[in-house]
Design an enzyme around this catalytic site. Structure first.
Site, PDB file in Angstrom:
ATOM      1  N   THR A 189       0.923  -1.544   0.104  1.00 41.27           N
ATOM      2  CA  THR A 189       0.037  -0.213  -0.196  1.00 41.27           C
ATOM      3  C   THR A 189       0.628   1.128   0.240  1.00 41.27           C
ATOM      4  OG1 THR A 189      -1.860  -1.449   0.963  1.00 41.27           O
ATOM      5  CG2 THR A 189      -1.979   1.163   1.409  1.00 41.27           C
ATOM      6  N   GLY A 228       2.350  -3.104   8.479  1.00 36.01           N
ATOM      7  CA  GLY A 228       2.437  -4.155  10.099  1.00 36.01           C
ATOM      8  C   GLY A 228       4.362  -3.630   9.763  1.00 36.01           C
ATOM      9  N   GLU A 476      -5.953  -6.757   4.022  1.00 34.91           N
ATOM     10  CA  GLU A 476      -6.313  -7.643   2.626  1.00 34.91           C
ATOM     11  C   GLU A 476      -7.388  -7.837   1.599  1.00 34.91           C
ATOM     12  OE1 GLU A 476      -4.066 -10.423   3.181  1.00 34.91           O
ATOM     13  OE2 GLU A 476      -3.336 -10.360   5.829  1.00 34.91           O
TER      14      GLU A 476
END
Ligand SMILES: Cc1cc2nc3c(=O)[nH]c(=O)nc-3n(C[C@H](O)[C@H](O)[C@H](O)COP(=O)(O)OP(=O)(O)OC[C@H]3O[C@@H](n4cnc5c(N)ncnc54)[C@H](O)[C@@H]3O)c2cc1C
Ligand SMILES: Cc1cc2nc3c(=O)[nH]c(=O)nc-3n(C[C@H](O)[C@H](O)[C@H](O)COP(=O)(O)OP(=O)(O)OC[C@H]3O[C@@H](n4cnc5c(N)ncnc54)[C@H](O)[C@@H]3O)c2cc1C
Lengths: 764, 764
Positions: A189, A228, A476
C-alpha cells in the site's frame, strides 16, 4: 486516589496487599484467575421461563458431542492443545489496556518472538502439511488480536512473499524470518493507493552497470503507508514497485529492501521511516510509512519467481502480459483472506458467547406477582438480537470448512488443481472474507449493546473486539472491492453455462430464464404457501435469489455496455453486484450446512441444529426481503412468527450452544462471560485487579459486603420490603395501562419444546 | 525511534525541530494547524463523472442559504459564536490519544472547570431561557466527547437532581455546583440494576433520635456502579435509595451524600470508592463505584420536593402511590434523552462529513482508457453507503427541532403543559433517543469502512466517535427499554382513539380496521403503482406502516393477556413493539421534514431537499420491506432504481451538502475531512505532529518528496510509464472477461441533473 500513569508498573507492588481482598471474590479460595479449564462441562443453563438461572442446572443437551462435531473430524487435538498451552503463557496474557501504544507494541513484539520460537508458525509448514498449518492459523485467535495480526504480517505477508514470489536464492532469508531472527514488513500500500495496486508509483530501476536496482519514491503520494512492523521492528521489507528496465515499465514486482541496520535497528541511509501513529485498534501493531531516495539493492533482491532480469538488462518472464503476471503476484494474498474468514467467525463466537452467558445470568424486571426477576434472555427482543448471531456461528462453520478444504488441496503436493477451481477459490475466499467480516462487525455492536452498561467495560472485551476486528473489512482487500471479484466470477460462470447449454454463445443473448444448472424449479409453483421451516424451501429460495440477482446483473451490464462502455455499466450495477456476492455466500453456507446436518445421527442435536438453520435462514429472508419478494409467496407474518418462535425455543439451549464453542476462559477473559461463578464477583474483581493503584484502602470496607448474596436467588428475595413490590415494572410506566389489578402473570408452563422432524420433512 | 511513554511531554521540546518540516505540509506557509475558519465557504465540490476533484471548483448550490436554513431561525448566533470560541481554547483542544486514562481524566476535569467558569453552563438557565439553554446543550458537541459527557453528569444529572428534586434548602449547594466549586455524581445505577431502577437495594433509613438518614449498601449487588465523576472528582453524590421510615419502605428517593472530603479529596469514613476501570471509550470520564456502610447524613439532605419526612418520622408526599412518586423522580431524565437526540445527530453529521469529503477527494481505479482515476464517490456502491446517511442528517433535523420545541415549552414559565402533552414528550424523547442513537452507531461503522485504511487512523476520529457514541444507546435509558415507553404510549393513544370514536370502549373490541384519525385511506387503492418519489406516497406509506404495526401489537397483546397474563403477552409482542417505535419515529421525522421543505422558497434548494427525502424514505422502505410489503404494491426494482438514481444525483451535491453542516475544522480535527488542502498532506502532517518522538531525523529526507505532486491532477498524470496503463483495473481480474480490447469507456456526459417539481407533484 492518585492518578497512575502506568498501572502495570504498580501491579507487582500492590499484588500482595490485594490478595486478602481477592479471596472474597473467589468463593472456593483459589486466587488464580481466570479459570483455565479447556472445556466448560459444568455449564449454566437457563430454563428462562421467568426467574434467574443458577449455576447448578444441567446442560440442555450433550454439549461434548456438539463441541466435537463443531470442531470437526480432522482436528489434530494434540496440536490444538499445544497452542492453547502456549496461549496461557504470562507474556501472552499480559494485560494491555491503558498502556501507551509504544508499550503495547513492545509487549506484542515479545509475544511474537515467543510464538515464533515455538517453531509452530513457519510458513514452510504450509507445504509440508497444509491442513495442519491451517489449524495453526485458526488457533491464532487464542492470542491477542495485535499479536495475531503482527504475526500474520511476519508469517503470511512477509515470509509468504519470500516463499511464493522468491526462488532458491531467497531461502536463507526465509529461514531466518521463520525463526524470527529477521522481522519483515510487507510494502504494498501507498499513501494514495490501496485497492488499486496496479497504480502504485514506487519504482525499481535496473542499473546494469552495478547490477543493482534503484528503489525510489517519486512523490509523497507514493510513500508506502500502513505497513505492519515498519514503524519499529522490521529490518527488511518486501517492496511492491514498478520494475523499470531500459526505460520500459514492466509493472509491479516485489523487491527485498533492507530498511534498518540489523544490529543497531537504526534506519539505513536514504530510507525514510515514519510512524503512522494512533489507530482505532490493534495498538500493538507498529504500522509505519516508508520512503526511498534512490536506495540501491543487489539484483538478487528481486523476488524473481514470475519475472527476472538478466545481468545485462533483459527482462524474462513466463507470462506474456503484465496483467497475468500481476495476477500471479497478487494471488498469494488469498491465505490472508482465508485467515480472516475463520478469525472473523471466531471473534463472532467469542462475542455472542459473552453476550449469551450474560443474558442468561443477568436479571432485570420481572412479572409483578413474583419474587424473582426475569433473565434478560427471556425477553423476546433480546432473543431476536442474539439467537440469529448464535445461529450464524453454527451455519457458517461448514462453508468455512469447505473453503479451507479447497484451499488446502491447492497446497497439497499431490493434487493438481484446475484453473477453474483456482478461479473459484479466489472468488469464494474474496466474497466470504467480505460477508463474514461485514456481518461479524455488525453483530459485535449488537452483542455490546445487549450487555447494557457492563458491555461498555473494556474488560468485557467488546470494545477491543470492535476496534480490532473492524479492519478485517478493509485490509487484505477492501470488502466492496473483493465482492466484485466474486460477482465477476459468477457472471463469467453464468456466461459459460449458456455456452455449454447452447442457449446462447454470448452474454448479449441472455434470455429471460436462468439455465437449469443454476435453478430448476419454477418459483411460482414451488413457493406458494410453503413450509418456511423446511430446508427444501430455504435452499430453493436462496438459490432462486442468487439466480435472479445474477441474471439481473448480467443482463443490465450487457445491455448498458454498448451505450456506456463496460466500466460505466459495471459501476451502475455495483449495488446489485454487492447483493449478488452476499446471496451467493449465504446460499453456499446454507447448502453446506444442510448437507452436514443431514449426517448428524444424534436426533436431539439434529433437532436443535435444524432450528438454528431456521433462525438463520429466516433472518436472511427477513433482512433481505426485497430480494425475495418476487420469488416466494409468503405472508410476512409467517416469516416473523416462525422466526420468533424458533428463537424462543433455541434460547433455552443457548448457553449450552455457546459452551460447545469450547472457548476457554483464559482466552475469553471477560468477567461477564466466564464459564463459572457469579458475574458480579468477576466484574468487581477485574475492576480492582486491573486498577490496583485506584483501589487503595477499600479492602476492609468491602468485607462484609462481599460476603453478602453470593448467588442470585438470595439477591432476588433479599429486597428490603415487600411494599416496594407493588410498584415495580412501572418504569415502563405506560404498561400499567394494560395492567388490571387482579391480573396474575401466569407461567408459560413447560410448553412442549419438542419438534418433530417433520418440520423439515422435505430433506432431499 | 525510541518508544515514548507520554508523547505529549515531548511535544514542546520537539516542536521547533519539526517546524521546518511543517512548512512543506502547509503550502501557504501557515504553520498553525488546523484551519479555524467557522464557515467553509470555499468548498471542494465534485463533478464526479470520472476524474478527481480539485479544490477550485464551485459550490454546487448556495451553501450559505442552506446552512442558515439547517441551523434554524431561532439560533442565537452570538451565543453560538461564543461557545465556538471557547471550544478553540488550548485546554479544549489538547490531544488525548495514547494517554493513559488517568491523564485523560485529569485533562477532562480541567476542561470542565474551564467550561463551567464561563457561566454558560448553569442548569438554572434552563428556567430563565429554556430555548437558549437547549442551544448551549447542543453546542456541547463542539467539546470533546468525554468533556461533554462529564459536563452532562455535573450539569444535567447532578445539578439537575438538585434543581428538580430538591427544594429551597438545596439552593446553596446548587449554586456552588453550577460554579464548579462542588463536583457531584449521580448515583442511580447499581451493580445488579440499571434499567429496573425500582429494584435498587441501597437503603436510607430514618433515625428520629438523631434526625439523620442512615445510608447503607446491603450487598455487593447494591454497590452503586458506573457513576460518572465518582472515581476521582466528586465530593457529593445524589444517591437513589429506598426510603425506610419506621420499617416501612416508601420506595426510591434521592439523598445528597458527601463522599469525599472537600479539601483533601480523600474518601470519607465508611464510604467505599472504587474505579470501574477501563472502558470502550470516554476515557476522560472517571466512572466509579460507591458503597456505604451505614453512613449518616442530616435529614435535610433528602431531596424533598416529592416526598419528605417530618422530624419525628412521619412520611408526607403529594403522591398517594409509590409508583406515581417514582414516576415524578424519573421524569427529569428526559433532558438527558433530548440531549442525546441532538448530540447523536451531530456525531452522525461529523462522520458523514468526513467520509463525504474524503470520498470526493480520494481517487482509486479508473476507466481503462483515461489518464485520471475515478473519485470513489462516483462508485454507485459508495453512493449507496453514504447518501442515505447524508439524507438522514437533513431529514432528522426537523423532528429533532420539534422535540426541542416541545421540551422547551415544558420549561417555559408561561406555558402550562397538559398531562397528555407531557406523556407524549416522555414517550417521544425516549423513542427518538433510541432510534437516533441506533442509527448513528450503524452509520459510524459504514463511514469508517467507506474511508478504507485511512478511516482506521485514530486521527480521522471514527474510532473515537464509535467508542464514545455507542454508549448513547445504553445510558440515560437502554434503547430497548425506552422504545417500550413509546410503544406503550402509542397503544394507550390507540385505545383512547377507539373510545372517542365509539368504535369500541375496550381494547379487546378492536376490529380489523384502524380509526380514521390514524389513517384515512384504503391501502389497496392508494398504493398500487404509485410514484415512489412523491411525498404523498411516502407519507401515506409510513403512516400505514405505523398503523398496521400498532394494530397488530395491540390486538396481539389484548388477545394473549387473558391466556398468559399481561407481562407474558407484552413480552411476546416485544419484537413488534420495537418495530412500532421505529415506525413512529420515522413517520414523525418524515412528516416534519415534508412540512418544513414545503416552506423553502429557493427552488434549487427545494429540489435537492426533496431528493434527500426520496433517498431517505426509499432507504427506510427498502430496509424494512417486510413492514411495507402488505401496504404498498410496488415492484422491488422500482424502489431500487429510484433510490440508486436519486443517490447518484445527490452525490454531485454531496460536498456542498456536508459543507452546509457548518462544522468548523477545529472541531472536526480529522486530516481526511478538513475543508481545505490536500488530504494526503494532512495525513502526513498529523502522523508527524502527533508522534514527534517517532519521527526523528526524517525532515531532510522528506524534503523533495514533499514538494512533489501538490495536487491530485499532477499525481494522476505523473505515473512512470504509459505501458503500465494497459493492465490496470484488472485487479478486479474477472472484470476483464467483459472487456473487449477495442471498447472505450465513454463519458456519461453532463446528463441533465435538473428534475422538475413534478417528481413530487402530490404535495398537499
Ligand atoms: C491496520 C492496517 C494494517 C495494514 N497493513 C498493511 C501492510 O502490512 N502492508 C500493506 O501493504 N498494506 C497494509 N495496509 C493497507 C491496507 O491493505 C489497505 O488499507 C487496503 O488495501 C484498502 O486500501 P485503501 O485504504 O487505499 O482504500 P481505498 O482503496 O482507497 O478504498 C477507499 C474506499 O473506496 C472504495 N472503493 C475503492 N475502489 C472501489 C471500487 N473499484 N468500487 C467500489 N468501491 C471502491 C472502498 O470500498 C473503500 O470504501 C494496512 C492497513 C491498515 C489500516
Ligand atoms: C459510561 C457510563 C456512564 C454511566 N453513568 C452513570 C451515572 O453517572 N449515573 C448512573 O446512575 N448510572 C450511570 N450509568 C449506568 C447506565 O445508566 C446503565 O448502564 C443503563 O441504565 C443500563 O442499565 P444496565 O447497564 O443495568 O443494563 P440492563 O438494564 O441490565 O440491560 C441489559 C440488557 O437487557 C435488556 N433489557 C433489560 N430490561 C429489558 C426489558 N424490560 N425488555 C427488553 N430488554 C431488556 C437491555 O436491552 C440490555 O440489552 C453509566 C453507564 C455507563 C456505561
Amino acid at each position: 486516589m492518585s492518578p497512575v500513569s502506568n498501572p502495570s508498573l504498580q501491579h507487582t507492588t500492590q499484588q500482595r496487599r490485594l490478595s486478602a481482598l481477592y479471596k472474597h471474590l473467589h468463593p472456593n479460595g483459589a486466587a488464580t484467575a481466570p479459570d483455565h479449564n479447556l472445556t466448560t462441562k459444568i455449564s449454566p443453563n437457563a430454563t428462562l421461563k421467568f426467574g434467574s438461572i443458577t449455576e447448578t442446572q444441567q446442560q440442555s443437551f450433550d454439549v461434548e458431542s456438539m463441541a466435537e462435531w463443531l470442531l470437526g473430524p480432522n482436528t489434530n487435538q494434540k496440536l490444538r492443545q499445544k497452542i492453547l498451552a502456549m496461549s496461557k503463557a504470562d507474556i501472552i496474557r499480559t494485560p494491555m489496556l491503558n498502556l501507551p501504544k509504544e508499550e503495547q507494541r513492545r509487549i506484542t513484539t515479545e509475544q511474537i518472538k515467543y510464538i515464533l520460537a515455538s517453531g509452530e508458525y513457519r510458513i514452510s509448514l504450509m507445504k509440508q502439511n497444509p491442513s495442519e498449518m491451517m489449524q495453526r492459523l485458526e488457533c491464532m485467535t487464542f492470542f491477542p488480536a495485535s499479536a495475531s495480526v503482527k504475526l500474520g504480517v511476519q508469517l503470511l505477508l512477509f515470509s509468504g512473499s519470500l516463499m511464493n514470489l522468491g526462488t532458491e536464492r531467497h531461502k536463507d532469508v526465509l529461514r531466518r524470518a521463520e525463526k524470527g531472527e529477521i522481522m519483515g514488513a510487507f510494502g504494498m500500500t501507498e499513501l494514495a493507493h490501496g485497492s488499486a495496486v496496479q497504480k502504485l508509483e514506487t519504482t525499481a530501476t535496473y542499473d546494469p552497470d552495478t547490477k543493482e536496482f534503484v528503489i525510489n519514491t517519486p512523490s509523497k503520494n507514493a510513500l508506502k503507508w500502513w505497513l505492519g512492523n515498519a514503524a519499529c521492528t522490521a529490518t527488511l521489507c518486501s517492496v511492491f514497485a514498478r520494475l523499470i528496465v531500459k526505460d520500459q515499465d514492466y509493472g509491479i514486482h516485489v523487491f527485498l529492501v533492507p530498511i534498518r541496520d540489523e544490529k543497531t535497528k537504526q534506519p539505513l541511509p536514504d530510507v525514510i521511516i515514519g510512524d503512522c501513529g494512533d489507530k482505532q485498534g490493534l495498538h500493538g501493531v507498529d504500522n509505519g510509512f516508508l520512503g526511498f531516495k534512490n536506495v540501491r539493492i543487489p539484483k538478487d533482491n528481486l523476488l524473481n519467481r514470475f519475472g527476472d532480469v538478466t545481468d545485462d538488462g533483459e527482462y524474462t518472464s513466463q507470462f506474456s502480459s503484465n496483467a497475468r503476471r500481476f495476477g500471479a503476484h497478487m494471488g498469494e494474498l488469498i491465505t490472508g483472506r482465508v485467515s480472516i474468514v475463520f478469525s472473523s467467525l471466531q471473534v463472532r463466537r467469542a462475542s455472542v458467547l459473552i453476550a449469551t452467558r450474560y443474558a442468561a445470568r443477568r436479571v432485570q424486571f420481572g412479572a409483578p406477582d413474583r419474587t424473582g426477576e426475569q433473565s434478560i434472555l427471556s425477553y423476546r427482543s433480546h432473543q431476536m438480537k442474539l439467537m440469529p448471531i448464535l445461529a450464524s456461528c453454527y451455519v457458517y462453520e461448514f462453508s468455512k470448512r469447505d473453503l479451507v478444504r479447497k484451499y488446502t488441496s491447492l497446497h497439497s503436493p499431490d493434487t493438481k488443481i484446475s484453473d477453474d477451481d483456482l478461479a473459484e477459490l479466489h472468488a469464494l475466499s474474496a466474497g466470504m472474507k467480505a460477508v463474514f467480516s461485514w456481518d461479524t462487525q455488525k453483530y459485535l455492536e449488537i452483542c455490546r449493546e445487549a450487555c447494557g452498561g457492563h458491555g461498555y467495560s473494556a474488560y468485557n472485551r467488546f470494545g477491543s473486539m470492535i476496534n480490532d476486528h473492524t479492519i478485517f473489512q478493509t485490509f487484505e482487500g477492501d470488502n466492496t472491492v473483493l465482492v466484485q471479484q466474486l460477482g465477476g466470477f459468477l457472471m463469467k460462470e453464468f456466461a459459460k453455462q449458456f455456452q455449454k447449454n447452447q442457449v446462447g454463445a454470448v452474454l448479449n443473448m441472455i434470455g429471460s430464464r436462468i439455465g437449469s444448472a443454476i435453478a430448476t424449479i419454477n418459483p411460482a409453483q414451488v413457493f406458494t404457501n410453503p413450509n418456511v421451516k423446511s430446508s427444501n424451501f430455504q435452499v430453493q429460495a436462496f438459490r432462486h435469489r442468487t439466480a435472479s440477482i445474477l441474471q439481473t446483473c448480467a443482463q443490465q451490464i450487457n445491455n448498458q455496455r454498448k451505450k456506456k462502455g463496460f466500466v460505466n455499466a459495471w459501476n451502475d450495477a455495483l449495488p446489485q453486484i454487492v447483493s449478488l456476492a452476499r446471496a451467493y455466500v449465504e446460499q453456499y453456507a446454507l447448502e453446506q450446512y444442510v448437507s452436514q446436518v443431514r449426517r448428524v445421527k444424534n436426533r436431539e442435536l439434529r433437532t436443535i441444529l435444524k432450528r438454528l438453520r431456521n433462525i438463520w435462514a429466516l433472518t436472511v429472508i427477513k433482512d433481505n426481503f426485497l430480494d425475495f419478494v418476487n420469488i416466494i409467496n409468503v405472508k410476512p407474518e409467517s416469516i416473523r412468527k416462525a422466526l420468533e418462535s424458533q428463537c424462543e425455543k433455541v434460547s433455552t439451549h443457548a448457553v449450552s450452544l455457546v459452551d460447545a464453542f469450547n472457548i476457554p476462559d483464559h482466552v475469553l477473559d471477560a468477567p461477564i462471560g466466564l464459564s463459572k461463578g457469579n458475574y458480579m464477583d468477576h466484574i468487581l474483581r477485574y475492576a480492582i485487579e486491573r486498577n490496583p493503584g485506584n483501589h487503595e484502602n477499600i479492602e476492609g470496607l468491602l468485607e462484609g459486603i462481599l460476603e453478602s448474596n453470593d448467588n442470585l436467588t438470595t439477591q432476588a428475595t433479599s429486597r428490603p420490603s415487600a411494599s416496594a413490590e407493588r410498584s415495580h415494572q412501572s418504569s415502563l410506566s405506560e404498561q400499567t395501562l394494560f395492567h388490571s389489578s387482579t391480573e396474575k402473570a401466569e407461567s408459560n408452563g413447560d410448553e412442549s419444546d419438542v419438534e418433530s422432524d417433520s418440520d423439515d420433512e422435505m430433506e432431499q
